[in-house]
Design a protein around this motif. Structure first.
Motif, PDB file in Angstrom:
ATOM      1  N   GLY A 119       0.821  -1.204   0.000  1.00 22.87           N
ATOM      2  CA  GLY A 119       0.000   0.000   0.000  1.00 22.87           C
ATOM      3  C   GLY A 119       0.856   1.256   0.000  1.00 22.87           C
ATOM      4  O   GLY A 119       0.611   2.195  -0.755  1.00 22.87           O
ATOM      5  N   TRP A 120       1.893   1.274   0.839  1.00 22.36           N
ATOM      6  CA  TRP A 120       2.778   2.442   0.899  1.00 22.36           C
ATOM      7  C   TRP A 120       3.469   2.655  -0.446  1.00 22.36           C
ATOM      8  O   TRP A 120       3.642   3.782  -0.906  1.00 22.36           O
ATOM      9  CB  TRP A 120       3.857   2.255   1.967  1.00 22.36           C
ATOM     10  N   ILE A 121       3.896   1.532  -1.048  1.00 24.55           N
ATOM     11  CA  ILE A 121       4.710   1.647  -2.251  1.00 24.55           C
ATOM     12  C   ILE A 121       3.861   2.022  -3.470  1.00 24.55           C
ATOM     13  O   ILE A 121       4.267   2.831  -4.301  1.00 24.55           O
ATOM     14  CB  ILE A 121       5.482   0.329  -2.494  1.00 24.55           C
ATOM     15  N   SER A 122       2.648   1.449  -3.543  1.00 24.99           N
ATOM     16  CA  SER A 122       1.842   1.710  -4.736  1.00 24.99           C
ATOM     17  C   SER A 122       1.128   3.048  -4.650  1.00 24.99           C
ATOM     18  O   SER A 122       0.725   3.611  -5.660  1.00 24.99           O
ATOM     19  CB  SER A 122       0.823   0.583  -4.932  1.00 24.99           C
ATOM     20  N   ASN A 123       0.989   3.567  -3.461  1.00 23.98           N
ATOM     21  CA  ASN A 123       0.212   4.798  -3.312  1.00 23.98           C
ATOM     22  C   ASN A 123       0.967   5.759  -2.402  1.00 23.98           C
ATOM     23  O   ASN A 123       0.553   6.028  -1.287  1.00 23.98           O
ATOM     24  CB  ASN A 123      -1.163   4.436  -2.726  1.00 23.98           C
ATOM     25  N   PRO A 124       2.112   6.242  -2.873  1.00 24.08           N
ATOM     26  CA  PRO A 124       2.994   6.972  -1.949  1.00 24.08           C
ATOM     27  C   PRO A 124       2.582   8.420  -1.722  1.00 24.08           C
ATOM     28  O   PRO A 124       3.043   9.317  -2.405  1.00 24.08           O
ATOM     29  CB  PRO A 124       4.361   6.893  -2.628  1.00 24.08           C
ATOM     30  N   GLY A 125       1.717   8.655  -0.777  1.00 23.18           N
ATOM     31  CA  GLY A 125       1.412  10.010  -0.339  1.00 23.18           C
ATOM     32  C   GLY A 125       2.461  10.441   0.686  1.00 23.18           C
ATOM     33  O   GLY A 125       3.396   9.696   0.971  1.00 23.18           O
ATOM     34  N   PHE A 153       7.769   4.968  -6.839  1.00 23.81           N
ATOM     35  CA  PHE A 153       7.962   5.047  -5.393  1.00 23.81           C
ATOM     36  C   PHE A 153       9.282   5.732  -5.038  1.00 23.81           C
ATOM     37  O   PHE A 153       9.349   6.529  -4.115  1.00 23.81           O
ATOM     38  CB  PHE A 153       7.902   3.634  -4.791  1.00 23.81           C
ATOM     39  N   PHE A 154      10.313   5.417  -5.813  1.00 25.93           N
ATOM     40  CA  PHE A 154      11.621   6.018  -5.514  1.00 25.93           C
ATOM     41  C   PHE A 154      11.605   7.525  -5.687  1.00 25.93           C
ATOM     42  O   PHE A 154      12.267   8.250  -4.969  1.00 25.93           O
ATOM     43  CB  PHE A 154      12.712   5.398  -6.395  1.00 25.93           C
ATOM     44  N   TYR A 155      10.835   7.963  -6.684  1.00 24.38           N
ATOM     45  CA  TYR A 155      10.700   9.394  -6.889  1.00 24.38           C
ATOM     46  C   TYR A 155      10.154  10.047  -5.623  1.00 24.38           C
ATOM     47  O   TYR A 155      10.667  11.048  -5.141  1.00 24.38           O
ATOM     48  CB  TYR A 155       9.782   9.652  -8.092  1.00 24.38           C
ATOM     49  N   HIS A 156       9.119   9.420  -5.064  1.00 22.69           N
ATOM     50  CA  HIS A 156       8.501   9.992  -3.866  1.00 22.69           C
ATOM     51  C   HIS A 156       9.416   9.893  -2.645  1.00 22.69           C
ATOM     52  O   HIS A 156       9.457  10.796  -1.824  1.00 22.69           O
ATOM     53  CB  HIS A 156       7.164   9.302  -3.584  1.00 22.69           C
ATOM     54  N   LEU A 157      10.122   8.786  -2.576  1.00 24.84           N
ATOM     55  CA  LEU A 157      11.056   8.622  -1.456  1.00 24.84           C
ATOM     56  C   LEU A 157      12.159   9.689  -1.552  1.00 24.84           C
ATOM     57  O   LEU A 157      12.558  10.281  -0.546  1.00 24.84           O
ATOM     58  CB  LEU A 157      11.668   7.212  -1.511  1.00 24.84           C
ATOM     59  N   ALA A 158      12.605   9.928  -2.782  1.00 25.64           N
ATOM     60  CA  ALA A 158      13.632  10.949  -3.004  1.00 25.64           C
ATOM     61  C   ALA A 158      13.087  12.325  -2.653  1.00 25.64           C
ATOM     62  O   ALA A 158      13.766  13.139  -2.028  1.00 25.64           O
ATOM     63  CB  ALA A 158      14.111  10.912  -4.449  1.00 25.64           C
ATOM     64  N   GLU A 159      11.854  12.549  -3.037  1.00 29.22           N
ATOM     65  CA  GLU A 159      11.230  13.831  -2.722  1.00 29.22           C
ATOM     66  C   GLU A 159      11.187  14.036  -1.218  1.00 29.22           C
ATOM     67  O   GLU A 159      11.469  15.107  -0.709  1.00 29.22           O
ATOM     68  CB  GLU A 159       9.814  13.836  -3.300  1.00 29.22           C
ATOM     69  N   GLY A 160      10.827  12.945  -0.529  1.00 28.30           N
ATOM     70  CA  GLY A 160      10.798  12.997   0.930  1.00 28.30           C
ATOM     71  C   GLY A 160      12.179  13.321   1.488  1.00 28.30           C
ATOM     72  O   GLY A 160      12.315  14.060   2.461  1.00 28.30           O
ATOM     73  N   ALA A 161      13.203  12.762   0.851  1.00 30.79           N
ATOM     74  CA  ALA A 161      14.566  12.981   1.332  1.00 30.79           C
ATOM     75  C   ALA A 161      14.991  14.427   1.158  1.00 30.79           C
ATOM     76  O   ALA A 161      15.930  14.891   1.795  1.00 30.79           O
ATOM     77  CB  ALA A 161      15.531  12.060   0.585  1.00 30.79           C
ATOM     78  N   LEU A 162      14.300  15.137   0.280  1.00 30.50           N
ATOM     79  CA  LEU A 162      14.708  16.517   0.018  1.00 30.50           C
ATOM     80  C   LEU A 162      13.840  17.532   0.750  1.00 30.50           C
ATOM     81  O   LEU A 162      14.032  18.721   0.611  1.00 30.50           O
ATOM     82  CB  LEU A 162      14.630  16.786  -1.491  1.00 30.50           C
ATOM     83  N   GLN A 163      12.864  17.026   1.525  1.00 28.80           N
ATOM     84  CA  GLN A 163      11.938  17.990   2.110  1.00 28.80           C
ATOM     85  C   GLN A 163      12.557  18.815   3.237  1.00 28.80           C
ATOM     86  O   GLN A 163      12.066  19.878   3.560  1.00 28.80           O
ATOM     87  CB  GLN A 163      10.675  17.304   2.593  1.00 28.80           C
ATOM     88  N   ALA A 184      18.707  10.214   2.217  1.00 38.77           N
ATOM     89  CA  ALA A 184      19.354  10.061   0.913  1.00 38.77           C
ATOM     90  C   ALA A 184      19.975   8.671   0.799  1.00 38.77           C
ATOM     91  O   ALA A 184      19.838   7.993  -0.219  1.00 38.77           O
ATOM     92  CB  ALA A 184      20.416  11.143   0.720  1.00 38.77           C
ATOM     93  N   ALA A 185      20.630   8.233   1.856  1.00 35.80           N
ATOM     94  CA  ALA A 185      21.265   6.916   1.824  1.00 35.80           C
ATOM     95  C   ALA A 185      20.222   5.835   1.601  1.00 35.80           C
ATOM     96  O   ALA A 185      20.454   4.869   0.870  1.00 35.80           O
ATOM     97  CB  ALA A 185      22.003   6.666   3.135  1.00 35.80           C
ATOM     98  N   ARG A 186      19.065   5.982   2.224  1.00 41.03           N
ATOM     99  CA  ARG A 186      18.031   4.969   2.118  1.00 41.03           C
ATOM    100  C   ARG A 186      17.542   4.828   0.689  1.00 41.03           C
ATOM    101  O   ARG A 186      17.498   3.728   0.139  1.00 41.03           O
ATOM    102  CB  ARG A 186      16.864   5.313   3.046  1.00 41.03           C
ATOM    103  N   VAL A 187      17.186   5.968   0.062  1.00 38.69           N
ATOM    104  CA  VAL A 187      16.645   5.864  -1.290  1.00 38.69           C
ATOM    105  C   VAL A 187      17.705   5.334  -2.256  1.00 38.69           C
ATOM    106  O   VAL A 187      17.416   4.522  -3.140  1.00 38.69           O
ATOM    107  CB  VAL A 187      15.998   7.204  -1.744  1.00 38.69           C
ATOM    108  N   LEU A 188      18.948   5.732  -2.047  1.00 40.36           N
ATOM    109  CA  LEU A 188      20.020   5.264  -2.945  1.00 40.36           C
ATOM    110  C   LEU A 188      20.204   3.752  -2.831  1.00 40.36           C
ATOM    111  O   LEU A 188      20.280   3.049  -3.836  1.00 40.36           O
ATOM    112  CB  LEU A 188      21.334   5.978  -2.601  1.00 40.36           C
ATOM    113  N   ILE A 189      20.255   3.265  -1.608  1.00 41.77           N
ATOM    114  CA  ILE A 189      20.562   1.848  -1.419  1.00 41.77           C
ATOM    115  C   ILE A 189      19.363   0.979  -1.800  1.00 41.77           C
ATOM    116  O   ILE A 189      19.525  -0.092  -2.383  1.00 41.77           O
ATOM    117  CB  ILE A 189      21.040   1.566   0.027  1.00 41.77           C
TER     118      ILE A 189
END
Lengths: 640, 217
Positions: free
Chosen positions: A448-454, A494-504, A540-545
């Motif tokens: 759910g988190w991955i397919s619908n990343p709010g 999902f990675f796009y959103h995770l990356a976005e989160g990393a930049l917030q 950043a490390a999380r999304v990269l790895i």
């Protein structure tokens, strides 16, 4: 008038000297006059130079630190049942030391006017007070005296004063030693020793010590084949036992062991073999009393059978950390050792709680640490973030199974709180049904988190995806990790959103290259080290790895090192990220130790210029890695 | 302005409109005397049930004076076996019991003009005021605070945390690591409530600048 509160006060006081000497009636009367005082962590009870209060204090819950404000030296840490602030009252002087709550505490303030008559009517109480003023560390004079004794004996002068003082403290010993009868067979003795994880067994008849059997006796008599395993304890024991009275100090115990070349001392009521056993001191007890050393600490943790013992060991771990920080031990080593020890504490706590459950777990499960503990970056005790995964069960058993694990998790969460890990304010804890689920349910949640990343889902994943299996069946965890990678393959967005989160969290330096400090709330004008500096790096490390499909590495430092290996052209940036992470973690740990908190918020005006420069240097790296993330995952217009 | 200060501003504004304008409550909580109380009753019906026992204690800052506590057991004509099993108070079980009238006189005398603190205050206050009315005594008009509601204010605002409307005393005792040994005795519950109250005030003091009693309402 006697009431339920005064009864509870009396119940507590009668467990501790000198109140245990009081007759029931006097104790009740004294308890009624008590004032109950609450102190938050860091709140002052009294300061040096202050006129003495009309009462002295007993710690009911928590701990109070007595400090010499002049040289900022901690003189004593008073634990539950300890008395403080009494000597100045009897001497009619001002307070010399400052008393401050070391952790949240409840104190009983006992009026001196009510107590004083008892010091005269009860001889034991008078003696207790005289003795404690003369011998232990509850007053600064006592310390002076201890130092004088130390000088006479010629103790090692390189030791610092507080550890030297320790030599004169009584050793805490095993009060219920493991015993056997003279007729017990050698085989049974060995089994008892294995089961109880001890190195010695006392051979006892009618509570009187006849002899002692240690590993060495078994080796010399049985393993060599001299005697059969059916030999009786009385044949293989060392006898007579060397006995001492119970009030031995660390130094005396050490000397006694050296003198006789033995590793266990038997303590009896009057110090002779003709009186009853009161306990045993092992070399291990001594080392624990003396040592801040990882192998000793880990032993102490693993032997703990009560949460309280884990708590005590944990205090030792914090002292060890202080030592490492003071001596500039490389951060990667410090991180490894301390998180290993912290892990051991959590494991032991889980183990103890599991024993307390009335039944074994119905199905295999795994206890996950999330967040900083999952990344193994937790040097100081911070909030607990944890979860449980258990094996899938048939639907009709689901409710009972979850019920079991929730009950179990509630015990563990409470025990962890007791040793100092605060409850998670967002209730991300295994005792919350949202964080205690079977594998299938977890897979569904994660999908759910991955397919619908709010925003919320990204936040949840960023906390959860740093999980690390602490206890239980790691296969369950591997299955979940596998599932995460399969899901992210289907939803690369999902990675796009995770990356976005990393930049917030914007880069920590502002327009004029000044520090960005908090604008409102309790931490106004403080620099939020966690949010502004550490989180951008860990995110950043999380999304990269994760985008490299590696789940087995959860530490930020190790993640960057792995990335440096994988991507030759960005090697330097990754290595400087790894370095910056270490530097910031160390910074946080040092600040945390200094202020006895999580070290998250830093008052900039307390930093030296050098420290500020060091901190700022890491910001450049943060900015660079944020740019890399923005470009790689095509997050636009986010970077400052 | 941050989220906290905006919502705080409006809640203050709202209260100053809805409640009688009371400037004096915009002061530090520790400037006031609080009476923390709890009642054990025969049941939950305001009309047919009666108070079995009242426990109350006074709070001056973060201090509780054990000798200045109130614990009154009431003589029962009305007697409900079920609830007795919860509270463990048996009718005339060797306790010094007083008549309702005397109990109420002693209680209102003890409370004076202190601010009343309880857990689920509305229930205790209604029970007490019904008893006062039965005895022809004036109702209590003191300001009241409710720890079951105050606790919510200490929680973080996060999309991940679903706050409950109110929290039970057991939940508070668990959160604050307080012993539940004396739960379901009036003074025991009042003591737990008092410690929870102190904790909450100290937490909120860190959260808000210049905490006042209004912020606790």
């Amino acid at each position: 008038m006697k009431n339920i509160i005064s009864e509870r006060v009396a119940d507590f006081l009668k467990k501790y000297p000198p109140f245990n000497e009081l007759h029931e009636k006097d104790l009740q009367q004294l308890s009624q006059e008590v004032t109950i005082v609450h102190r938050d962590k860091g709140q002052v009870v009294f300061s040096g130079g202050e006129t003495a209060h009309p009462h002295f204090y007993v710690v009911h819950k928590g701990a109070v630190e007595l400090r010499n404000e002049g040289n900022n030296e901690v003189i004593d840490l008073c634990d539950e049942g300890d008395i403080f602030g009494l000597r100045p009252l009897l001497a009619k002087e001002e307070y010399i030391l400052q008393a401050k709550a070391y952790e949240e505490s409840i104190l009983y303030a006992i009026p001196i006017e009510t107590f004083k008559p008892y010091t005269q009517t009860y001889e034991e109480i008078g003696n207790f007070l005289i003795e404690s003023f003369a011998s232990n560390t509850r007053s600064p004079y006592a310390k002076l005296q201890a130092e004088q004794i130390a000088a006479v004996i010629g103790s090692n002068s390189t030791l610092d004063q507080s550890s030297r003082m320790l030599d004169f403290q009584p050793v805490s010993f095993t009060k219920k030693p493991v015993c056997c009868k003279p007729q017990t067979t050698a085989k049974a003795v060995a089994e008892i020793m294995t089961k109880k994880k001890v190195g010695s067994v006392l051979v006892v008849e009618d509570k009187f010590p006849l002899g002692i059997i240690t590993d060495k006796d078994l080796r010399n008599n049985i393993v060599t084949g001299k005697l059969p395993v059916t030999a009786e304890a009385s044949e293989i024991m060392s006898s007579p036992v060397i006995t001492y009275p119970a009030n031995l100090t660390v130094t005396q115990a050490q000397m006694a062991m050296m003198k006789s070349g033995i590793s266990h001392l038997c303590l009896t009521a009057d110090g002779t073999t003709d009186s009853k056993i009161v306990g045993v001191i092992s070399k291990n007890d001594l080392i624990v009393a003396l040592g801040n050393n990882p192998s000793v600490l880990i032993k102490a943790v693993k032997r703990a059978t009560k949460v309280k013992q884990v708590k005590a060991a944990h205090k030792g771990i914090m002292r060890l950390l202080q030592g490492y920080l003071d001596n500039n031990i490389p951060m990667s080593i410090t991180l490894k050792i301390i998180s290993e020890l912290n892990d051991a504490c959590v494991k032991q706590v889980i183990h103890i709680c599991l024993e307390k459950m009335h039944a074994p777990p119905p199905v295999p499960f795994a206890w996950l640490a999330m967040g900083s503990q999952g990344r193994r970056e937790q040097l100081l005790k911070t909030d607990q973030d944890n979860a449980i995964i258990y094996q899938d069960v048939e639907p009709k058993k689901e409710e009972a199974t979850q019920g079991y694990f929730l009950k179990f998790a509630t015990k563990v969460n409470k025990a962890l709180q007791q040793i100092g890990y605060e409850y998670c304010p967002a209730e991300m804890m295994a005792s919350n049904p949202d964080w205690c689920k079977n594998l299938a349910a977890w897979k569904l949640t994660v999908s759910g988190w991955i397919s619908n990343p709010g925003k919320e889902q990204v936040l949840l994943s960023s906390i959860f995806f740093d999980y690390n299996s602490v206890y239980g069946d790691s296969k369950l965890v591997d299955q979940l990790s596998q599932h995460i990678f399969e899901a992210t393959e289907d939803y690369p967005k999902f990675f796009y959103h995770l990356a976005e989160g990393a930049l917030q969290n914007p880069s920590p330096s502002g327009f004029f290259r000044d520090f960005l400090v908090e604008q409102d709330g309790a931490h106004k004008d403080f620099f939020d080290l966690k949010r502004r500096a550490l989180m951008p790096l860990t995110d950043a490390a999380r999304v990269l790895i994760l985008s490299q499909k590696i789940k087995s590495i959860s530490g930020t430092v190790e993640r960057y090192e792995k990335m440096a290996e994988l991507e030759e052209n960005n090697r330097e940036l990754y290595l400087s990220c790894s370095y910056a992470t270490k530097a910031l973690l160390k910074f946080r740990a040092k600040q945390g130790m200094l202020h006895h908190d999580s070290g998250r918020f830093i008052a900039l005006n307390t930093l030296s210029k050098e420290e500020k420069i060091k901190l700022k240097r890491t910001f450049k790296t943060i900015k660079e890695i944020q740019t890399l993330i923005a470009v790689r995952f095509k997050v636009s217009n986010k970077v400052v | 302005m941050s989220g906290i200060s905006i919502s705080r501003f409006f809640s203050r504004l709202w209260r100053s409109i809805t409640e009688a304008y009371s400037d004096d409550l915009y002061q530090d909580p520790w400037k006031f005397e609080f009476v923390v109380l709890d009642t054990e009753t025969t049941g939950f019906d305001y009309y047919t049930d009666r108070i079995l026992c009242v426990g109350a204690l006074k709070l001056r800052e973060d201090r509780i004076n054990v000798n200045d506590c109130l614990e009154i057991y009431l003589d029962q004509q009305h007697y409900n076996r079920e609830s007795t099993e919860v509270h463990g108070i048996l009718k005339n079980e060797g306790r010094d019991c007083v008549q309702e009238r005397e109990a109420m006189l002693r209680l209102s005398n003890y409370i004076g003009d202190a601010i009343i603190v309880a857990h689920h205050t509305r229930f205790d206050m209604t029970m007490i005021n019904k008893a006062l009315k039965r005895q022809g005594l004036p109702a209590l008009k003191n300001r009241t605070l409710d720890t079951s509601k105050m606790y919510r204010k200490t929680l973080i605002t996060s999309p991940l945390l679903r706050k409950k409307q109110s929290y039970s005393l057991d939940e508070l005792a668990d959160k604050f690591n307080l012993s539940k040994k004396d739960r379901h005795t009036a003074l025991g519950d009042a003591y737990i409530t008092a410690l929870a109250f102190i904790r909450i005030v100290k937490i909120l003091r860190k959260k808000y600048l210049n905490l006042t009693v209004m912020d606790l309402m």
